[in-house]
Each structure stands twice: as C-alpha cells, then as structure tokens.
Design a protein around this motif. Structure first.
Motif, mmCIF file in Angstrom:
data_model
loop_
_atom_site.group_PDB
_atom_site.id
_atom_site.type_symbol
_atom_site.label_atom_id
_atom_site.label_comp_id
_atom_site.label_asym_id
_atom_site.label_seq_id
_atom_site.Cartn_x
_atom_site.Cartn_y
_atom_site.Cartn_z
ATOM 1 N N ALA A 149 0.834 -1.208 0.000
ATOM 2 C CA ALA A 149 0.000 0.000 0.000
ATOM 3 C C ALA A 149 0.867 1.255 0.000
ATOM 4 N N LEU A 150 1.922 1.273 0.799
ATOM 5 C CA LEU A 150 2.786 2.449 0.877
ATOM 6 C C LEU A 150 3.559 2.637 -0.424
ATOM 7 N N THR A 151 3.984 1.532 -1.025
ATOM 8 C CA THR A 151 4.656 1.619 -2.324
ATOM 9 C C THR A 151 3.695 2.156 -3.386
ATOM 10 N N ALA A 152 2.434 1.665 -3.332
ATOM 11 C CA ALA A 152 1.416 2.137 -4.277
ATOM 12 C C ALA A 152 1.141 3.622 -4.070
ATOM 13 N N GLU A 153 1.138 4.042 -2.823
ATOM 14 C CA GLU A 153 0.891 5.467 -2.554
ATOM 15 C C GLU A 153 2.038 6.308 -3.075
ATOM 16 N N GLN A 154 3.234 5.826 -2.911
ATOM 17 C CA GLN A 154 4.395 6.565 -3.401
ATOM 18 C C GLN A 154 4.336 6.702 -4.927
ATOM 19 N N MET A 232 -2.093 9.974 -18.622
ATOM 20 C CA MET A 232 -1.473 9.931 -17.303
ATOM 21 C C MET A 232 -2.518 10.015 -16.203
ATOM 22 N N ALA A 233 -3.572 10.774 -16.455
ATOM 23 C CA ALA A 233 -4.654 10.855 -15.469
ATOM 24 C C ALA A 233 -5.322 9.498 -15.297
ATOM 25 N N ALA A 234 -5.460 8.780 -16.380
ATOM 26 C CA ALA A 234 -6.033 7.432 -16.302
ATOM 27 C C ALA A 234 -5.131 6.518 -15.482
ATOM 28 N N GLU A 235 -3.827 6.679 -15.633
ATOM 29 C CA GLU A 235 -2.883 5.891 -14.845
ATOM 30 C C GLU A 235 -2.973 6.255 -13.364
ATOM 31 N N VAL A 236 -3.185 7.526 -13.096
ATOM 32 C CA VAL A 236 -3.369 7.955 -11.707
ATOM 33 C C VAL A 236 -4.576 7.275 -11.090
ATOM 34 N N GLU A 237 -5.672 7.215 -11.833
ATOM 35 C CA GLU A 237 -6.875 6.558 -11.325
ATOM 36 C C GLU A 237 -6.622 5.076 -11.067
ATOM 37 N N ARG A 238 -5.847 4.451 -11.946
ATOM 38 C CA ARG A 238 -5.522 3.038 -11.730
ATOM 39 C C ARG A 238 -4.690 2.868 -10.465
ATOM 40 N N THR A 244 -6.312 2.212 -2.905
ATOM 41 C CA THR A 244 -7.556 2.125 -2.136
ATOM 42 C C THR A 244 -7.876 0.681 -1.772
ATOM 43 N N GLY A 245 -7.730 -0.226 -2.730
ATOM 44 C CA GLY A 245 -8.016 -1.631 -2.467
ATOM 45 C C GLY A 245 -7.115 -2.205 -1.384
ATOM 46 N N GLU A 251 -7.353 -1.810 6.559
ATOM 47 C CA GLU A 251 -8.308 -1.264 7.533
ATOM 48 C C GLU A 251 -9.276 -2.330 8.035
ATOM 49 N N SER A 252 -9.651 -3.260 7.153
ATOM 50 C CA SER A 252 -10.545 -4.349 7.551
ATOM 51 C C SER A 252 -9.884 -5.230 8.608
ATOM 52 N N ILE A 253 -8.600 -5.509 8.421
ATOM 53 C CA ILE A 253 -7.869 -6.314 9.411
ATOM 54 C C ILE A 253 -7.797 -5.567 10.736
ATOM 55 N N GLU A 254 -7.485 -4.276 10.667
ATOM 56 C CA GLU A 254 -7.407 -3.481 11.909
ATOM 57 C C GLU A 254 -8.753 -3.468 12.626
ATOM 58 N N ASP A 255 -9.837 -3.235 11.891
ATOM 59 C CA ASP A 255 -11.169 -3.171 12.504
ATOM 60 C C ASP A 255 -11.537 -4.496 13.156
ATOM 61 N N GLU A 256 -11.250 -5.586 12.472
ATOM 62 C CA GLU A 256 -11.611 -6.900 13.008
ATOM 63 C C GLU A 256 -10.874 -7.181 14.306
ATOM 64 N N ARG A 257 -9.588 -6.898 14.343
ATOM 65 C CA ARG A 257 -8.802 -7.142 15.557
ATOM 66 C C ARG A 257 -9.178 -6.151 16.660
#
Length: 519
Positions: A149-154, A232-238, A244-245, A251-257
C-alpha cells in the motif's frame, strides 16, 4: 503518565482550588461582618428615632404630642416596610445564589467523576492500541499489504506530480500551436493522415507549407501535449484504485482485531464520555455567568446607593423637618431640665455610633468587593484550566514550578488574572501519546507538540487511526514516511464516512476523546 521531572496538572489545580476556597471563605467572613454591622445600625437608628421623638415631645409645642407620635409611627412603618422589601429581595437573590452554587458544586463533582472516567478510558485505550499495534506488526500478511500500500501510494504521488507537470506544460505550450494559422490550416485538413484527400497543386502547396513549419514533428508534439495528460490521469486513477483496495484490506484487518480485543468498545465509550464532559463544561460556564449576575445584584442592593436606601432617606428627611440636631441642641441648652440633656446626649452618642458604623460598613463593603473580584478571577482561572484540559492525567508542569507564589501574587493584586493564566499556560505541556513517543524514538529530534508548523503534529491532529500511524510508520521506515502521512490523509474522510455507515465510533481528531488535547 507524568514523569518524575514533572508535576501533574491536577496538583496545580489543587493549589488553585485551595486559593479559591480561601477567597470564598474570606468573602463570607466579610459578608457576616457586614450583616452584624447592619443589625447594629438598625438598632441604633431605632433608638435614635425614639430619642428624637421624646425630645420633640418636649420642645415642639406647635406640634401636638399625639401628632408627632402618629407621624413617627407612620414613618417607622414606612421604613420598616422598605427594610422588609429590601431584606425579602436579598433573601430571594441569596436563595437563587445558593441554588446556583449548589448546582455548580454538583456539576463540579460530576466533572471530577467524568474526568476520572475519561482518564481511565484513556489509559485503557492506549493499552489496547499498543496491544493492537503489536498484533498487527507481528502479522506477516498485514506487513506485506502495508508495504504494498505504501509503495502504491508513493507511485500514486509520483504520477500525480507528473500529471500536474504535464498539464502545466500543455497549458504553456498549446496556445502557440492554436495561434499558428499555418499549423491549424494543415491540422484541420488532416494533412499527413489517411483522411487527407487533397490532390494536385493544393497537395504540392500543402507539402511546401508542411516542410516550412516541420509539420510532422509539430503535429507529434501537439498530439503529445493534448493526449498525454489524459493518459497519465487514467494511470493515476488506476494507481489510486490499487492503493484504495490495499488500504481497505489493511483497515478491515485493523477493525476486526480492534473489535476482538475490545478497543472499538473503549473508543465508543470514550467518545461518549468526552461529549458529556464538553457539554458539562458548557453548563458550568452558563451557571457561572448566572451566578455572576446574581452577585452583581446582591452587591448593588447591599450598597448605600440601592433603591430602598434612597427611598428611606427621602422619607426620613420629610419627617424630621425642623428636628435638626443643631436646633434641638440649642433648645436643650435654654432649659435647666436634666431630662432633655440626657436625651440629647443619647442622640449625639447614637449619631456618632451610626457614623462609625457607616464608615466601617463602607470599608468592609469595599474589602468584600475586592475579594469578590479576586474570587471571580480565580474561578475564571479554574474554569479555563478545565476547558483547556490541564486537569487531565497527561497534563504536566516542570517539577521546579511552584504555582503558589504566582497565586499569592495575584491575591495581593500584583498581577491580574490574565497574568496568572499566562504564568500557568506558558509552562504547561501534555505528555506525548504513545504514538508520538514512538515517532520520537524512530525519527528523533521532533519539535515540541506546541510547534504549529510541525507536519507530524498536523497528522496527529487529524481524525485518523493512531494505531495505523504507528504501525505503518514502523513498517515504512524513513524512506516511506511521507507515504504514511499522505496515505492517512487520503483515507481519513472516506474511512470516517464508512465507519459512520457501519455504526462504528469515529476516530477522534488528534486521537482525543474531547475537543482539546488532554484526553
């Protein structure tokens, strides 16, 4: 939570409350003295009136004794009625004031209870958040998702930067192509494409123009400027969908625990308790304002300028008329009788007593007003102390700080209430949360939490999961620290909305259960 190099904010509050009780006790003592003096004054006035009546019966032959006595009785009844009205109004105000004080004391007791409850919930919250963070850090699948996730955000951040640069370049360069009549001429004829249909001379002329402006290269650049930002905008959305996924899984794992270990319940209780504390402080403020208004009216009715006193003076002056002390004194000296001399001597003594009582009353009234002002200032400081949450278990002052000299200086009138508050607020600090402590260990050299320009503080003041701040920060390390910040900010409004939809407690802003920073 307060270390050995600090003293707790609650200890400083005890000093303020002790001074407040002292000021209130001193004001009550002065009020009792005024009440006793008022009783003495009333008795002296009654005796003086009777003595004047006796003397008038001797030396005012133009008025019958019966008429004098009747008039005196009427005046006495009028004065008594005024006194009764004043006392009745005083009792009404005092009853309201006492009720307001009782209500305030009940609220302060509730505040102590709620504060203790909040402190306990804060302790439990941090225990469970630490436990949750340890569990997440020990989960290899969670760590892998977090790293992805952090790599994807970067990558998302880089793409966003490129889109911005591409749009800026297009904004700067496209107008030149749009202003070129030759380029637009060939572009509109679709020169160099299968759609171009011109033949003969026109084609030769168009070719000459195309060579002159290097149309193939210009068209390529033009198309690049128009199409690239969109691609490039389309790539940003991807990239955004990918991020997000991954975050939704995290977040689901955090909420469950969090649900499993009871942290979700503690957050719900804390938010509700914090809301009750904030509402109670608002009510205390309202009650104090009501009490202040009652105190002002009580002080006005107890002063020499109140409406009942003015009416009494007017009525008494109309009765006495020619019965001035100097005239009566001259009359008594003209006779050899001892009775009138004794009556006049009593009147003179009573007048002296009344004047002394009035002087003492004025002095006591001024002293009481001064203490009431000090009491109001200390009450303001204590309320502001609560509102600023300096009474929380995380609130602390340097161990070398002694609030008593500052309070004594205020009581002596050497500083005003704002000066006293400044002396307190300049030294007050909140102990760092477990997340902030971890950041200090990881990155070192953080600015103090009072520095408004600290980007970490901006993150800590957000409505985000403090557990993820710490866990993602440890997984990311320094290289991806910025990705943690940006990722949490991206997800904050979406996640809060999702939690509300699912009936989960919100993440409090700054991790606090209240509007401030103490809980």
């Amino acid at each position: 939570m307060v270390g050995k190099n600090y003293i707790a904010g609650s200890d400083v509050l005890q000093v303020l409350e002790h001074a407040l009780a002292h000021a209130r006790g001193r004001g009550n003592e002065l009020q009792n003295s005024l009440s006793q003096l008022d009783q003495v004054t009333q008795e002296a006035v009654s005796r003086r009136g009777k003595a004047l009546l006796d003397l008038a019966r001797h030396y005012l032959p133009e008025m019958s004794a019966q008429a004098v006595e009747r008039t005196f009785n009427e005046v006495r009844r009028d004065l008594q009625e005024l006194l009764l009205r004043q006392q009745r109004r005083q009792r009404e105000l005092q009853t309201e004031w006492d009720a307001a004080l009782d209500q305030r004391q009940q609220m302060e007791t509730q505040l102590e209870q709620i504060t203790a409850e909040l402190n306990a919930l804060v302790t439990r919250r941090e225990e469970l958040q630490t436990q949750l963070a340890d569990q997440l850090l020990a989960d290899p699948a969670f760590q892998q998702l977090s790293q992805q996730a952090l790599t994807a955000e970067q990558a998302l951040k880089r793409n966003e930067g490129r889109v911005a640069e591409s749009k800026q370049e297009a904004k700067e360069k496209l107008p030149a192509y749009e202003r070129s009549s030759l380029f637009q001429y060939l572009h509109e004829r679709k020169y160099g494409t299968p759609e171009y249909t011109c033949r003969g001379l026109t084609k030769r002329l168009d070719g000459w123009v195309a060579r002159m402006i290097d149309f193939p290269r210009a068209r390529q650049s033009y198309n690049f400027l128009r199409i690239t930002p969109e691609l490039m905008a389309a790539e940003v959305e991807r990239r955004r969908s990918e991020f997000t996924g991954l975050m939704e899984q995290i977040e689901s794992i955090e909420d469950e625990r969090s649900d499993r270990i009871g942290l979700t319940d503690v957050l719900s209780q804390g938010v509700e308790c914090g809301k009750r504390r904030d509402e109670l402080l608002t009510k205390i403020q309202f009650e104090q304002e009501r009490r202040d208004r009652l105190e002002q009216e009580l002080q006005a009715i107890e002063s020499d300028n109140n409406e009942f006193y003015a009416q009494g003076i007017d009525r008494l002056q109309s009765f006495l008329g020619n019965m001035e002390e100097s005239a009566l004194e001259a009359k008594t000296r003209q006779t050899a009788e001892r009775t009138d001399d004794e009556i006049f001597a009593e009147i003179t003594w009573l007048n002296k007593q009344l004047q002394e009582a009035r002087d003492n009353s004025q002095q006591l009234f001024q002293e009481r007003a001064a203490w009431e002002e000090k009491l109001g200032g200390l009450d303001y400081i204590v309320r502001r102390f609560h509102l600023s949450e300096y009474d929380s278990q995380r609130s602390m002052f340097p161990a070398s700080f002694d609030p008593r000299p500052h309070v004594d200086s205020y009581l002596r009138g050497e500083v005003n209430r704002e000066g006293l508050w400044q002396a307190l607020s300049e030294l007050q600090r909140f102990a760092p949360t477990w997340v902030q402590e971890r950041y200090e260990e990881q990155y070192g050299g953080r600015k103090r939490s009072s520095d408004k320009n600290d980007s970490d503080d901006n993150l800590f003041d957000s409505d985000i999961s403090m557990v993820l701040v710490r866990v993602l920060g440890e997984i990311a390390g320094a290289a991806l620290r910025g990705a943690v910040h940006r990722g949490m900010e991206r997800r904050s409004p979406i996640r809060q909305k999702n939690r509300k939809t699912r009936g989960q407690p919100p993440f409090p802003r700054g991790g606090s259960f209240t509007k401030g920073r103490g809980f």
